[in-house]
Design an enzyme around this catalytic site. Structure first.
Site, mmCIF file in Angstrom:
data_model
loop_
_atom_site.group_PDB
_atom_site.id
_atom_site.type_symbol
_atom_site.label_atom_id
_atom_site.label_comp_id
_atom_site.label_asym_id
_atom_site.label_seq_id
_atom_site.Cartn_x
_atom_site.Cartn_y
_atom_site.Cartn_z
ATOM 1 N N ASP A 71 0.833 -1.205 0.000
ATOM 2 C CA ASP A 71 0.000 0.000 0.000
ATOM 3 C C ASP A 71 0.873 1.262 0.000
ATOM 4 O OD1 ASP A 71 -2.341 1.416 -0.015
ATOM 5 O OD2 ASP A 71 -2.790 1.126 2.106
ATOM 6 N N HIS B 52 2.681 3.349 -9.017
ATOM 7 C CA HIS B 52 2.535 1.925 -9.371
ATOM 8 C C HIS B 52 3.763 1.449 -10.156
ATOM 9 C CE1 HIS B 52 -1.403 2.041 -7.735
ATOM 10 N NE2 HIS B 52 -1.968 2.718 -8.716
ATOM 11 N N LEU C 35 11.835 -20.178 -4.963
ATOM 12 C CA LEU C 35 10.798 -19.370 -4.308
ATOM 13 C C LEU C 35 9.520 -19.506 -5.127
ATOM 14 C CD1 LEU C 35 10.234 -16.951 -2.174
ATOM 15 C CD2 LEU C 35 10.461 -15.463 -4.165
HETATM 16 C C1 FPP Z 1 -1.846 0.148 -3.336
HETATM 17 O O1 FPP Z 1 -1.430 1.477 -3.421
HETATM 18 C C2 FPP Z 1 -1.411 -0.630 -4.454
HETATM 19 C C3 FPP Z 1 -2.215 -1.219 -5.388
HETATM 20 C C4 FPP Z 1 -3.671 -1.129 -5.392
HETATM 21 C C5 FPP Z 1 -1.684 -1.989 -6.490
HETATM 22 C C6 FPP Z 1 -0.392 -2.691 -6.225
HETATM 23 C C7 FPP Z 1 0.390 -2.605 -7.450
HETATM 24 C C8 FPP Z 1 1.740 -2.518 -7.525
HETATM 25 C C9 FPP Z 1 2.635 -2.635 -6.357
HETATM 26 C C10 FPP Z 1 2.414 -2.281 -8.815
HETATM 27 C C11 FPP Z 1 2.160 -3.290 -9.841
HETATM 28 C C12 FPP Z 1 2.470 -4.639 -9.396
HETATM 29 C C13 FPP Z 1 2.912 -5.584 -10.218
HETATM 30 C C14 FPP Z 1 3.089 -6.948 -9.722
HETATM 31 C C15 FPP Z 1 3.245 -5.291 -11.597
HETATM 32 P P1 FPP Z 1 -2.532 2.600 -3.506
HETATM 33 O O2 FPP Z 1 -2.694 2.987 -4.924
HETATM 34 O O3 FPP Z 1 -3.773 2.145 -2.813
HETATM 35 O O4 FPP Z 1 -1.830 3.746 -2.703
HETATM 36 P P2 FPP Z 1 -2.537 4.839 -1.803
HETATM 37 O O5 FPP Z 1 -3.178 4.112 -0.640
HETATM 38 O O6 FPP Z 1 -1.395 5.694 -1.378
HETATM 39 O O7 FPP Z 1 -3.533 5.540 -2.662
#
Ligand code: FPP
Length: 225
Positions: free
Chosen positions: A12, A29, A124
């Site tokens: 997150d 992201h 892994l």
């Molecule tokens: C949460 O941050 C993250 C996500 C909803 C998506 C997770 C995606 C990635 C780590 C990148 C892509 C992954 C791969 C495997 C290619 P948020 O957007 O909710 O952040 P915020 O809470 O600060 O708004």
């Protein structure tokens, strides 16, 4: 001492990381995807970690603006294409949990291809949770169990979950919130919980290492004394 065989992470803070730098959320992201590679490589080279499960897209994430959802789908597709090299180099098996039938046929094909090509890798298992919700997984498992007409108990139920990845030892959430957000509900029954304020794009193998050290010092009793 505790062994961190299965680490699960709620990644997150991508959006806030980007916004605080005056960037678009999608940049967070993008940087987050690089961190996925660094943490996966670290875990593949760690003598005790066997499974790394990452929450990449939840059943609730469809509610985000269309453009952000489309970006995440494209990022995932391109990332898997590129990442195959890392999976092979680091001997990582790729697994998925979640209902991927809602994704485009092209992305489903990419996911299935990556699973197939890496299925014999042994150092892994990296599990991506994609269109994943813990309750949704349990309900789908119940449907499979009903069809199979097997006598149900806690042990036999496991086989109906999305993938045979076992119980979680450490559940980490980055980004400062302290909640589970419908992640891996069945498998976190006895997980040790860790919450860090670090946004996912700033999370490092060094911080993971220090959380593993903290985990090793915790007293896990599994309901005993
Ligand atoms: C949460 O941050 C993250 C996500 C909803 C998506 C997770 C995606 C990635 C780590 C990148 C892509 C992954 C791969 C495997 C290619 P948020 O957007 O909710 O952040 P915020 O809470 O600060 O708004």
């Amino acid at each position: 001492m505790n062994t961190p065989k299965h680490i699960a992470i709620i990644m997150d803070g991508n959006g806030r990381w980007a916004q605080e730098r005056g960037l678009k959320r999608i940049k967070g992201h993008e940087k987050g995807a690089q961190v996925v590679r660094e943490i996966t490589t670290f875990c593949a080279n760690h003598p005790e970690v066997e499974t790394l499960t990452l929450y990449a897209f939840s059943t609730e994430n469809w509610k985000r603006p269309k453009m952000e959802v489309e970006f995440l789908m494209k990022l995932l597709d391109e990332w898997l294409k590129k990442e195959l090299e890392t999976y092979q180099k680091e001997n990582v098996k790729f697994e998925v949990i979640g209902d991927i039938s809602k994704f485009s046929p092209k992305l489903q094909q990419r996911i299935n291809y990556t699973k197939e090509v890496t299925k014999n890798n042994t150092r892994l298992t990296q599990v991506l949770a994609l269109n994943y919700g813990g309750r949704d997984e349990i309900v789908r498992a119940c449907r499979r169990a009903k069809k199979a007409k097997v006598e149900l108990n806690e042990e036999s139920f496991n086989q109906f979950l999305d993938a045979p990845i076992g119980d979680v030892d450490m559940l980490i959430r980055t980004g400062g919130e302290k909640r589970i957000s419908n992640f891996l509900l069945w498998r976190i029954a006895y997980a040790e919980l860790f919450f860090t304020n670090t946004y996912w794009p700033d999370f490092t193998p060094k911080e993971l290492e220090s959380l593993i050290e903290e985990f090793k010092g915790r007293n896990r009793r599994f309901g005993g004394i």
